[in-house]
Design a protein around this motif. Structure first.
Motif, PDB file in Angstrom:
ATOM      1  N   GLU A  67       7.459  11.979  10.439  1.00 45.14           N
ATOM      2  CA  GLU A  67       8.915  12.040  10.280  1.00 45.14           C
ATOM      3  C   GLU A  67       9.363  11.191   9.095  1.00 45.14           C
ATOM      4  O   GLU A  67      10.265  11.558   8.363  1.00 45.14           O
ATOM      5  CB  GLU A  67       9.599  11.564  11.563  1.00 45.14           C
ATOM      6  N   ASP A  68       8.737  10.021   8.942  1.00 45.89           N
ATOM      7  CA  ASP A  68       9.095   9.120   7.852  1.00 45.89           C
ATOM      8  C   ASP A  68       7.806   8.476   7.354  1.00 45.89           C
ATOM      9  O   ASP A  68       7.115   7.803   8.113  1.00 45.89           O
ATOM     10  CB  ASP A  68      10.078   8.060   8.346  1.00 45.89           C
ATOM     11  N   GLU A  69       7.480   8.686   6.089  1.00 40.94           N
ATOM     12  CA  GLU A  69       6.242   8.137   5.539  1.00 40.94           C
ATOM     13  C   GLU A  69       6.218   6.613   5.606  1.00 40.94           C
ATOM     14  O   GLU A  69       5.162   6.010   5.737  1.00 40.94           O
ATOM     15  CB  GLU A  69       6.063   8.603   4.085  1.00 40.94           C
ATOM     16  N   ALA A  70       7.374   5.983   5.538  1.00 42.34           N
ATOM     17  CA  ALA A  70       7.438   4.520   5.528  1.00 42.34           C
ATOM     18  C   ALA A  70       7.063   3.923   6.885  1.00 42.34           C
ATOM     19  O   ALA A  70       6.582   2.789   6.964  1.00 42.34           O
ATOM     20  CB  ALA A  70       8.822   4.046   5.116  1.00 42.34           C
ATOM     21  N   ALA A  85       0.857  -1.192   0.000  1.00 43.17           N
ATOM     22  CA  ALA A  85       0.000   0.000   0.000  1.00 43.17           C
ATOM     23  C   ALA A  85       0.886   1.233   0.000  1.00 43.17           C
ATOM     24  O   ALA A  85       1.556   1.514   1.008  1.00 43.17           O
ATOM     25  CB  ALA A  85      -0.920  -0.001   1.212  1.00 43.17           C
ATOM     26  N   PRO A  86       0.938   1.991  -1.103  1.00 41.15           N
ATOM     27  CA  PRO A  86       1.761   3.215  -1.128  1.00 41.15           C
ATOM     28  C   PRO A  86       1.142   4.307  -0.260  1.00 41.15           C
ATOM     29  O   PRO A  86       0.009   4.183   0.224  1.00 41.15           O
ATOM     30  CB  PRO A  86       1.766   3.605  -2.608  1.00 41.15           C
ATOM     31  N   TRP A  87       1.882   5.367  -0.096  1.00 41.38           N
ATOM     32  CA  TRP A  87       1.491   6.454   0.809  1.00 41.38           C
ATOM     33  C   TRP A  87       0.115   7.016   0.485  1.00 41.38           C
ATOM     34  O   TRP A  87      -0.711   7.220   1.381  1.00 41.38           O
ATOM     35  CB  TRP A  87       2.543   7.558   0.758  1.00 41.38           C
ATOM     36  N   GLU A  88      -0.175   7.271  -0.788  1.00 41.31           N
ATOM     37  CA  GLU A  88      -1.453   7.871  -1.162  1.00 41.31           C
ATOM     38  C   GLU A  88      -2.634   6.980  -0.773  1.00 41.31           C
ATOM     39  O   GLU A  88      -3.682   7.470  -0.363  1.00 41.31           O
ATOM     40  CB  GLU A  88      -1.477   8.159  -2.674  1.00 41.31           C
TER      41      GLU A  88
END
Length: 898
Positions: free
Chosen positions: A187-190, A120-123
């Motif tokens: 801080e970190d999208e991942a 699942a990507p960020w969007e």
């Protein structure tokens, strides 16, 4: 590396075989295409070999695997249909924004299974986090954590390290909004969304993704595809191996941390890392372990008091006047008792039950009344403090504004498949599948009849065990009487004890057999009712399983406590079961010791069997599955394959855990007056149970899909119901099963010995029967020198004009018993209601923290909106000042509301 259009075409068509592709290109470009295909294949094989076997990432080593689907090529007639469904389903998943990577079957351990890895990507995450109303941190909290300051130094050895107990700081949170991303602490999208939230989001998409139109109806959801074997499994990945820490590029292996600090049996005395459990498995599983841990802590108090009551009985065992009289050769040795069965059984002397009378006093003494009242109060305190613990948990885990999990309210695929009607949903204004009541009525009748039949079967099996006891008692009695070698054993192992032990063991075996078959039947019947949602399905199954297990496990205890020895009649006029078997009598010391024996065998046996089953079954199953899978040992045994070979926890996994705990709660509360050690046995079992459950979830089961919950649900209502019933059952046990009330009546109304008021009680509690009044078919064949025998009851002697009729003392004792029941119930219920009224459902400090958090959240949102407004309006100061006044008025209104 090759033509991008070619790669796109390969991605769209799927990778059925990672080494063979068919390209539709011009003949002039065929050589270039074949060369490109070879290079692509070589690169992927290199990536595959370069990957760690514990990698939880795509081949690029960057994108994290959030979910895995697996399937096996089906050669049956519906293979094409399944392939078409998978193709449509995976295309629609890509349209939602999910990214897929397919592992060919030739790279799998068994050479048969395809794996579809999903990222699942960020969007996608930010979109569905908003849809699901997931709360995320906006600012670190300035409210200090709660500390149990008076005991924190004493409890040091049981504490976990702070970084394990509290893996993350506390934050003020707000529902996530993709249009306000600057508000949140990203801080970190991942790593912003924890893995439990990621797999919950992906599962939400999977459960709603369509895969085609069949029979004129739109079909959707991974559950339907799993039911039809289109996919064989769907599961999120564990973080890594449970026996070693994470390897790069992974930074954290929460599974390893949980195993080291929670799932090891050497840590049985340690507290649980509840926040870490919630972060890894989700709130629903987290709340189960919070409840089990809290229940175990409360059992510690009951276990200590119960053990004290047992020690009190041990200290007074040799000074008990009743046992002294029974064991005295001049008293108990001179009392000739009537035969316990017809013809075969002989007369016997009362002092032959000397040991049994001493053992009975361990549990049948003055402390029994105290412990019964104490447990009535304890169960109230437990439930009231649990409400407080639950309220604190709702605050700590951001469940205050929780709405019912949408997944639980989603329509079941089976319901949609059976529905032929549609009805407008008044909320969504959409047509939904609808089943008229008249279509369900036949299944409801079948369901009710099935449950009734199985409950009747339980009662029948209990009657069969009673018949067994009646039948073998005479056999045991005659065998022990005839065997000279057993004469010295009779002092310790009487026919009554032999019958009781063998009958209890047989009853336990029957309970396990009936329970095994009923679990299958109840699940099938519930499916046939066609419940609309998963919540309805679970509620229906809960009702069926609890009713059956209540009757199955407790019926024998109810029989011994309230029926055995109560309707036996008297010598010469005994009552008979089916006009064949004479009704069972209690020991002269009462039936309480037999109830204790029954409780010990059933409760202990159930707990031992349950823990062995929970530990051994997944271990053996997983070993066999891995053994079958390891056909290509030179292949990479990847993280998704390792998890694929684990046992599935299932949607009803927690259901059976709660059911087991609630049945144990019944043993601890319903009959605890007869067995003060029940809380101690439950405590020891739960200490093991917590670690067994932790071990199997961490090491033997696939990672369950994270789900939210804010309470233990319907089980709390069941616990309240059992708490009320327990007051009545314990009052009746003390009054009718125990010998306390008859002793007190004799002590205050009939005793003439001032120095030893209970001396003579044994003789007073036994009525006299003239042997000449025995019917010919019941009396022993041999003649005896004595003319009378004794039996346990309050009846007139044979010389009285109303011989063998209940005397006045019988009615005095009955009145005292009924009075005790009424007084005890009213006292306990009064204390229960007072405690429930005095103890608030939400602790005061939690209320204050909630108010503080609401205020701070409103303030943070206000400051954020004010800043954005200032940036958007620029130099228009008049309009800006008006907006500032409006926002400040909103904050003031929020403050006044809070």
């Amino acid at each position: 590396m090759g033509d991008p259009d070619l790669l796109e075409m390969v991605e769209q068509e799927g990778r059925r075989n990672s080494k063979e592709f068919i390209y539709s290109v011009d003949t002039s470009d065929s050589l270039r295409s074949a060369e490109t295909c070879f290079l692509i294949d070589e690169e992927r094989m290199f990536q595959k070999r370069a990957q760690s076997k514990d990698s939880i990432f795509f081949r690029d080593g960057v994108r994290q695997i959030d979910f895995v689907l697996s399937y096996v090529d089906d050669i049956k007639k519906d293979a094409e249909l399944k392939a078409e469904r998978r193709k449509e389903f995976e295309q629609n998943l890509r349209k939602t924004g999910l990214e897929l990577e397919i592992e060919d079957k030739r790279d799998s351990e068994d050479g048969r299974t395809y794996f579809v890895k999903i990222h699942a990507p960020w969007e996608v995450l930010v979109t569905y986090a908003e849809v699901l109303g997931i709360k995320m941190p906006v600012k670190e909290s300035d409210i200090p954590r709660t500390e149990n300051s008076p005991l924190r130094y004493m409890l040091g050895p049981v504490r976990l390290p702070q970084e394990v107990k509290f893996p993350r700081p506390e934050y003020f949170t707000a529902q996530f909004s993709r249009h306000r991303q600057e508000l949140f602490l990203i801080e970190d999208e991942a790593t912003f969304f924890p893995s439990s939230s990621r797999n919950r989001i992906v599962y939400y998409i999977l459960s709603r993704c369509p895969f085609g139109v069949e029979d004129g109806k739109k079909r959707f959801g991974i559950d339907r595809l799993l039911t039809s074997n289109t996919y064989s499994s769907a599961y999120p990945l564990h973080d890594g191996q449970y026996w070693k820490p994470a390897e790069p590029p992974s930074t954290v292996n929460e599974r390893y941390t949980l195993y080291q600090n929670w799932a090891r049996f050497s840590y049985f005395y340690k507290e649980q890392p509840l926040d870490l459990i919630k972060d890894y498995f989700g709130e629903k599983i987290g709340i189960y372990f919070v409840f089990l841990g809290f229940y175990t802590e409360m059992l510690l108090i009951a276990a200590v008091v119960g053990l004290a009551c047992l020690i009190y009985g041990i200290l007074l065992m040799d000074s008990n006047q009743t046992s002294i009289d029974i064991c005295d050769p001049e008293i108990g040795g001179q009392l000739i008792m009537c035969p316990l069965c017809d013809q075969v059984c002989d007369y016997w002397r009362l002092n032959s039950t000397c040991l049994i009378s001493k053992l009975s006093h361990l549990f049948d003494n003055e402390s029994t009344v105290f412990f019964a009242i104490f447990m009535g109060i304890w169960v109230t305190l437990f439930l009231e403090f649990w409400k407080q613990r639950q309220a604190r948990l709702e605050y700590e885990w951001d469940l205050v504004d929780f709405e019912e999990e949408q997944q639980q309210l989603q329509l079941r695929p089976e319901f949609e498949a059976m529905c032929k009607h549609r009805k407008m949903n008044p909320v969504t204004k959409e047509l939904e599948p609808y089943m008229p009541l008249w279509n369900r009525i036949p299944w409801y009748f079948l369901s009710g009849a099935t449950v009734t039949f199985w409950m009747a079967l339980v009662v029948s099996s209990m009657v069969a065990v009673i018949v067994y006891r009646l039948s073998v008692f005479a056999t045991f009695a005659s065998f022990m009487e005839s065997e000279a070698t057993l004469q010295h054993v009779k002092v310790y192992f009487t026919p009554q004890l032999a019958t009781s032990l063998s009958g209890s063991c047989l009853n336990f075996i029957v309970i396990l057999i009936l329970n095994f078959f009923y679990e299958k039947i109840s699940a099938w019947i519930t499916k046939m009712e066609i419940p609309r949602t998963y919540q309805e399905y679970e509620s229906s199954l809960t009702l069926k399983m609890f009713l059956f297990q209540f009757v199955n496990y407790y019926s024998s205890c109810f029989y011994v406590a309230f029926f055995k020895g109560k309707f036996v009649g008297y010598p010469g006029k005994y009552t008979y079961l089916f006009n064949v078997w004479r009704s069972e009598e209690c020991d002269p010391g009462g039936c309480l010791i037999e109830l204790t024996t029954q409780m010990t065998i059933v409760m202990t046996g159930k707990q031992i069997f349950g823990n062995i089953k929970e530990a051994i079954y997944p271990l053996v199953f997983n070993w066999w599955r891995r053994r079958k899978a390891r056909t290509n040992s030179e292949k990479l045994y990847s993280r998704w394959e390792q998890d694929h070979d684990l046992e599935t926890f299932g949607q009803l996994g927690l259901f059976y855990e709660y059911l087991e705990t609630v049945i144990q709660f019944g043993f601890v509360t319903l009959f605890v007056a007869s067995f003060p050690l029940a809380p101690l046995l439950a405590l020891l079992n739960n200490i093991i149970e917590i670690r067994v459950d932790a071990w199997k979830l961490t090491t033997q089961y696939r990672r369950p899909v994270a789900a939210k919950a804010h309470s233990i649900g319907v089980w709390q209502d069941i616990l309240y119901g059992m708490a009320v019933v327990s007051v009545a059952t314990n009052a009746f046990i003390v009054a009718f099963t125990s010998d306390i009330i008859p002793r007190l009546v004799y002590y205050y109304a009939y005793s003439t010995n001032i120095t030893h008021p209970l001396k003579g009680y044994v003789n007073n509690s036994l009525s006299v029967f003239l042997i000449a009044d025995f019917p010919n078919h019941t009396a022993p064949s041999e003649k005896r020198e004595f003319t009378t025998c004794r039996y346990r009851d309050y009846r007139n002697p044979p010389e009285d004009k109303d011989k063998y009729i209940h005397n006045m003392q019988f009615w005095h004792v009955l009145a005292a018993r009924m009075t005790f029941i009424i007084v005890m119930e009213h006292v306990v219920f009064l204390v229960k209601f007072l405690l429930a009224w005095m103890i608030p459902d939400v602790p005061k400090d939690v209320e204050e923290r909630l108010k503080r958090e609401k205020l701070m959240t409103v303030k943070i949102l206000h400051d954020f909106e004010l800043k954005k407004l200032k940036e958007n309006l620029g130099i228009n100061s008049d309009l800006f000042s008006k907006q500032v006044m409006m926002e400040e008025s909103k904050v003031q209104l929020a403050k006044s509301t809070i």
